[in-house]
Design an enzyme around this catalytic site. Structure first.
Site, PDB file in Angstrom:
ATOM      1  CD  GLU B  55      -1.710  -2.419   1.560  1.00 27.14           C
ATOM      2  OE1 GLU B  55      -0.516  -2.659   1.847  1.00 27.14           O
ATOM      3  OE2 GLU B  55      -2.609  -3.281   1.655  1.00 27.14           O
ATOM      4  CG  PHE B 117      -9.340 -10.062  11.554  1.00 28.74           C
ATOM      5  CD1 PHE B 117      -8.075 -10.396  12.007  1.00 28.74           C
ATOM      6  CD2 PHE B 117      -9.607 -10.122  10.193  1.00 28.74           C
ATOM      7  CE1 PHE B 117      -7.083 -10.791  11.120  1.00 28.74           C
ATOM      8  CE2 PHE B 117      -8.613 -10.523   9.300  1.00 28.74           C
ATOM      9  CZ  PHE B 117      -7.356 -10.862   9.766  1.00 28.74           C
ATOM     10  CD  GLN B 118      -7.095  -7.688   7.897  1.00 30.90           C
ATOM     11  OE1 GLN B 118      -8.008  -7.467   7.118  1.00 30.90           O
ATOM     12  NE2 GLN B 118      -5.918  -8.133   7.520  1.00 30.90           N
ATOM     13  CE  LYS B 167     -16.886  -7.149   3.900  1.00 33.81           C
ATOM     14  NZ  LYS B 167     -16.211  -8.415   4.240  1.00 33.81           N
ATOM     15  CG  MET B 487      22.312  12.547   2.237  1.00 28.41           C
ATOM     16  SD  MET B 487      23.447  13.722   1.451  1.00 28.41           S
ATOM     17  CE  MET B 487      22.506  14.223   0.018  1.00 28.41           C
TER      18      MET B 487
HETATM   19  C1  TPP Z   1      12.432   5.758   4.791  1.00 29.39           C
HETATM   20  C2  TPP Z   1      13.720   6.451   5.080  1.00 29.39           C
HETATM   21  N1  TPP Z   1      14.586   5.929   5.981  1.00 29.39           N
HETATM   22  C3  TPP Z   1      15.764   6.548   6.244  1.00 29.39           C
HETATM   23  C4  TPP Z   1      16.093   7.706   5.612  1.00 29.39           C
HETATM   24  C5  TPP Z   1      17.413   8.408   5.907  1.00 29.39           C
HETATM   25  N2  TPP Z   1      18.270   8.444   4.716  1.00 29.39           N
HETATM   26  C6  TPP Z   1      18.353   9.530   3.924  1.00 29.39           C
HETATM   27  S1  TPP Z   1      19.340   9.302   2.598  1.00 29.39           S
HETATM   28  C7  TPP Z   1      19.721   7.734   3.086  1.00 29.39           C
HETATM   29  C8  TPP Z   1      20.640   6.875   2.275  1.00 29.39           C
HETATM   30  C9  TPP Z   1      20.112   6.573   0.932  1.00 29.39           C
HETATM   31  O1  TPP Z   1      20.970   5.665   0.317  1.00 29.39           O
HETATM   32  P1  TPP Z   1      20.871   5.366  -1.225  1.00 29.39           P
HETATM   33  O2  TPP Z   1      19.471   5.099  -1.583  1.00 29.39           O
HETATM   34  O3  TPP Z   1      21.855   4.321  -1.580  1.00 29.39           O
HETATM   35  O4  TPP Z   1      21.248   6.762  -1.875  1.00 29.39           O
HETATM   36  P2  TPP Z   1      22.668   7.489  -1.972  1.00 29.39           P
HETATM   37  O5  TPP Z   1      22.671   8.550  -0.912  1.00 29.39           O
HETATM   38  O6  TPP Z   1      23.738   6.472  -1.760  1.00 29.39           O
HETATM   39  O7  TPP Z   1      22.675   8.074  -3.331  1.00 29.39           O
HETATM   40  C10 TPP Z   1      19.070   7.417   4.269  1.00 29.39           C
HETATM   41  C11 TPP Z   1      19.191   6.152   4.994  1.00 29.39           C
HETATM   42  C12 TPP Z   1      15.154   8.214   4.686  1.00 29.39           C
HETATM   43  N3  TPP Z   1      15.361   9.366   4.025  1.00 29.39           N
HETATM   44  N4  TPP Z   1      13.998   7.566   4.418  1.00 29.39           N
END
Ligand code: TPP
Ligand code: MG
Lengths: 174, 590
Positions: B55, B117-118, B167, B487
């Site tokens: 979803e 449920f749910q 429902k 990042m």
């Molecule tokens: C759902 C979620 N969890 C954690 C983060 C924190 N976060 C931001 S960028 C990143 C790393 C992303 O890695 P990748 O997809 O390999 O991209 P890159 O920066 O290596 O280009 C994380 C963990 C986020 N933005 N979203």
């Protein structure tokens, strides 16, 4: 000079009136907005005010810098079931009242003193037993605060208090 | 359209309301509490249903659809886990102001509150991540609520809404009402700006010596007309223009007054111009912390005009001199008209000096990188630059995940038009790009839809490849694989003493093989010399493709305004890294 939104610093209490649809959940939305955005609520009063039009009025006493209060107003106005928001403190003059029920217990001199103080504050006796009273007092929050602190010394047992209800002076509606 | 008196079941009412609201496509996933709606859907030929695999994916797909069409995206989910899975997408849509209609099933009214449920308190859970939500307790209220939901989602500042339908309400019958009402009992967003204020703003603009226009996603949300008007205004005034991440494409990247994106990873010239300007026109943007940097050092000498349809965005972070509440297109139109009728002229001598100053900053060439040939690794910037060069003459649409690759995409892919760039800006949701690409492709069946992805992000919603295959959606997944949550690694390097705590992308799948197992084509590029050919093969393949680009692992994303720093403290590259040591306050910021 970069102009910052001042969030800390001198905060004043403001009384805000909010006219809302009387829907289930509307209070949760308003309260959720305050908790979610870190605004504080000092007092909150809700009641239906127009059964036909399905409207409720929420009175909130909150405190913040002018800019934070502006934000609060704008955020409230953004809620879908909100019809109108007014800062009564700024748009004043307005009148405000709270109602408190104050229970004191004691006998002898303490009991007499409680009665005398209640008289001075024009509190009404709603219930009396040989060793207790329930007083009803309406007034501003200050007046109720003063009364309650006096009652502490003469046997205060418990209090129940409404929040603030407020309305603008003069002929106009919100 | 059906007659207003016709009686239908709740499920039929839902579908009729969708059709009457001109919905052609819904994204969804069935379950017990929406079986009546799915049953009614079974025999309908006028609504296309895209079955997703999760979803959250459905919500992002609906967002992608909405962002490329300007129409609301629709999602149907079941109660409990169906609704909770959609929450991330709802929060994402709220932050980025995307109109999204989420219809959730709920347990029957007599079971609500019984831990059935749910059962989940969907309106409670989603109250703070929707613009508004409704629990519909009677079939009589359903048609009206459906139409109201569309109104709320699409008027004013757009956003997601949830309609939670028990429902039994779907099964019971009631008369259907057509959407005939315009307006809303209490929600009346202001679209026309205050003329007095607009006049003042234009007057200030004409006096400006160092002006800048800072535009945002609001211009895109306002509709195609707003982008045209923005271009007209820039042409008329000759003011330099920058944009937020969300606003890319409203003004063309090839336009002569374009400064590039601003903000944390924005162009040096854009950020420096923001810092030194004496007049700023902010349209449809919200002074987000990714844009302003340190607040008390933000654009210290400028007269600031803020145009926004949401008054709560005004004076939230930065106090402005002129606040104009209204829809971007309406206000821009008024500005242009006033500028023309008063025959305003800019201070051309001053403007010339200002342009010369900007040209100096441009000379720093902040997006320069050196791609070595031969056996060297592919630079991530180069991969995106080549992708841009090879796709720019096509009908291309770009989505992204979140991380360095997202910023590089914003920097190196150049957008000429709105509705072609969908990225998770406000919430920064990893896993957004692949399902969003699916939504875009549904709306643009002939378009070349590419998700520029990170290897870590894409793992969060990779299952949606199956959706793409089932519905014959030829999306392209362009994975910038640096084997790091890049990042996160960059912040750990710069702010946390190079302690790379749990940010390595270990145990990655072989993406090409993974793609093939889903029924997609899988490709890999490892060296600069093969990059173009692989990209070309991806483009030429008629069907979903995954192209994994193995890139330089420890490349950092520059320019960078470290959090808690000012625009003019921007770092241009590794050689600047020692220039600013993060303040304690800055470290505490996200
Ligand atoms: C759902 C979620 N969890 C954690 C983060 C924190 N976060 C931001 S960028 C990143 C790393 C992303 O890695 P990748 O997809 O390999 O991209 P890159 O920066 O290596 O280009 C994380 C963990 C986020 N933005 N979203
Ligand atoms: Mg990575």
């Amino acid at each position: 000079m970069a102009m910052l939104v001042v969030k800390e610093g001198k905060a004043f209490p403001h009384t805000v009136s909010v006219l809302v649809d009387n829907d289930p959940g509307v209070l949760a939305r308003v309260i959720g907005l305050f908790s979610g955005r870190g605004y504080n609520i000092e007092s909150l009063t809700v009641s239906e005010v127009d059964e036909e039009a399905h409207l409720s009025r929420i009175t909130i006493v909150t405190s913040g810098t002018l800019q934070v209060i502006e934000q609060i107003k704008a955020q409230l106005e953004r809620l879908i079931p909100v019809h109108r928001v007014a800062d009564l403190t700024l748009e004043g003059p307005s009148v405000e009242r709270e109602l408190a029920l104050v229970k004191v217990a004691g006998t002898g001199e303490k009991r007499l003193e409680a009665m005398r103080l209640a008289d001075i504050f024009r509190a009404r006796v709603l219930d009396a037993t040989p060793e207790s009273f329930v007083f009803e007092l309406t007034g501003t929050s200050d007046k109720i605060g003063a009364f309650v602190s006096l009652m502490r010394r003469v046997g205060l047992v418990e209090i129940a208090c409404t929040g603030v209800a407020a309305i603008k002076r003069g002929p106009e509606a919100l | 359209m059906s007659s207003p008196q016709k009686t239908m079941t709740g499920a039929e009412i839902v579908l009729q309301a969708l059709v009457d609201q001109k919905v052609e496509v819904v994204f969804g996933y069935p379950g017990g509490a929406v079986l009546p709606i799915y049953d009614a859907l079974f025999s309908r030929k006028d609504i296309r249903h895209i079955l997703v695999r999760h979803e959250q994916g459905g919500a992002h797909a609906a967002e992608g659809y909405a962002r490329t069409t300007g129409k609301p995206g629709v999602l149907i989910v079941t109660s409990g886990p169906g609704a909770t899975n959609a929450v991330t997408g709802l929060a994402d849509a709220l932050m980025d102001s995307i109109p999204l209609i989420c219809i959730s099933g709920q347990v029957a009214t007599h079971l609500i509150g019984n831990d059935a449920f749910q059962e989940a308190d969907t309106v409670g859970i989603t109250r703070s991540c929707t613009k508004h939500n409704w629990l519909v307790k009677s079939t009589e209220d359903l048609a009206r609520t459906m139409h109201e939901a569309f109104y709320v989602a699409t008027h004013g500042r757009p956003g997601p809404v949830v309609i939670d339908i028990p429902k039994d309400v779907q099964i019971a019958s009631a008369p259907y009402q057509s959407p005939n009402r315009i307006g809303h009992r209490s929600y009346k967003p202001q679209v026309k700006g205050d003329m007095e204020k607009i006049r003042d703003a234009v007057l200030q603009a004409a006096k400006a010596e160092k002006p800048i226009i800072y535009s945002g996603g609001g211009v895109i949300n306002s509709g195609p007309e707003a982008s045209h008007l923005l271009r007209d205004l820039v042409r008329l005034t000759g003011f330099p223009i920058t944009s937020t991440l969300m606003g890319l494409g409203a003004y063309p990247a090839s336009g002569e007054h374009w400064l590039g994106m601003l903000g944390m990873h924005g162009a040096y010239e854009a950020n420096m111009a923001m810092h030194e300007c004496d007049f700023m026109l902010c349209v449809g943007a919200r002074f987000d912390d990714r844009v302003t940097g340190r607040l008390d050092a933000f654009s210290p000498d400028s007269y600031k005009v803020h145009v926004d349809i949401d008054s709560s965005s005004i004076n939230k972070n930065i106090l402005v001199d002129k606040a104009i509440v209204g829809d971007c297109a309406h206000v821009l139109e008024d500005m242009i008209r006033i500028w023309k009728t008063h025959a305003h002229k800019t201070n051309s001598a001053a403007l010339q000096k200002w342009r010369a100053r900007i040209a100096q900053w441009k000379k720093r060439d902040c997006f320069a990188y050196k791609q070595k040939g031969g056996g060297a690794a592919i630079k991530p910037q180069h991969a995106i630059k080549r992708l841009y060069e090879l796709t720019k003459d096509r009908d291309a649409y770009i989505t992204t995940e979140v991380g360095q690759h997202q910023m590089w995409a914003a920097q190196y892919y150049r957008f000429e038009e709105p509705y072609r760039w969908m990225t998770s800006g406000g919430l920064g949701t990893m896993g957004y790009g692949l399902p969003a690409a699916i939504g875009v492709q549904v709306a643009r069946p002939k378009g070349l839809v590419i998700d520029i992805a990170g290897e870590a992000s894409v793992m969060m919603t990779i299952q949606e490849l199956s959706t793409a295959v089932q519905h014959k959606l030829p999306i392209k997944l362009f994975i910038i694989n640096n084997r790091w949550m890049g990042m996160v690694r960059q912040w750990q390097e710069l702010m946390h003493g190079e302690r790379y705590s749990h940010s390595y992308s270990d145990a990655l799948p072989d993406f090409a093989k993974l793609a093939e197992s889903f029924g997609c084509k899988g490709l890999r590029a490892e060296k600069p010399a093969e990059l173009d050919a692989k990209i070309q093969e991806m483009i030429d393949t008629d069907g979903p493709v995954v192209l994994e680009c193995l890139v330089e692992q420890t490349e950092n994303c520059y320019p960078m305004i470290p959090s808690g720093a000012a625009h003019n403290e921007i770092l241009l590259g590794p050689e600047d890294e020692d220039a600013v040591s993060p303040s304690e306050q800055g470290k505490a910021m996200v």
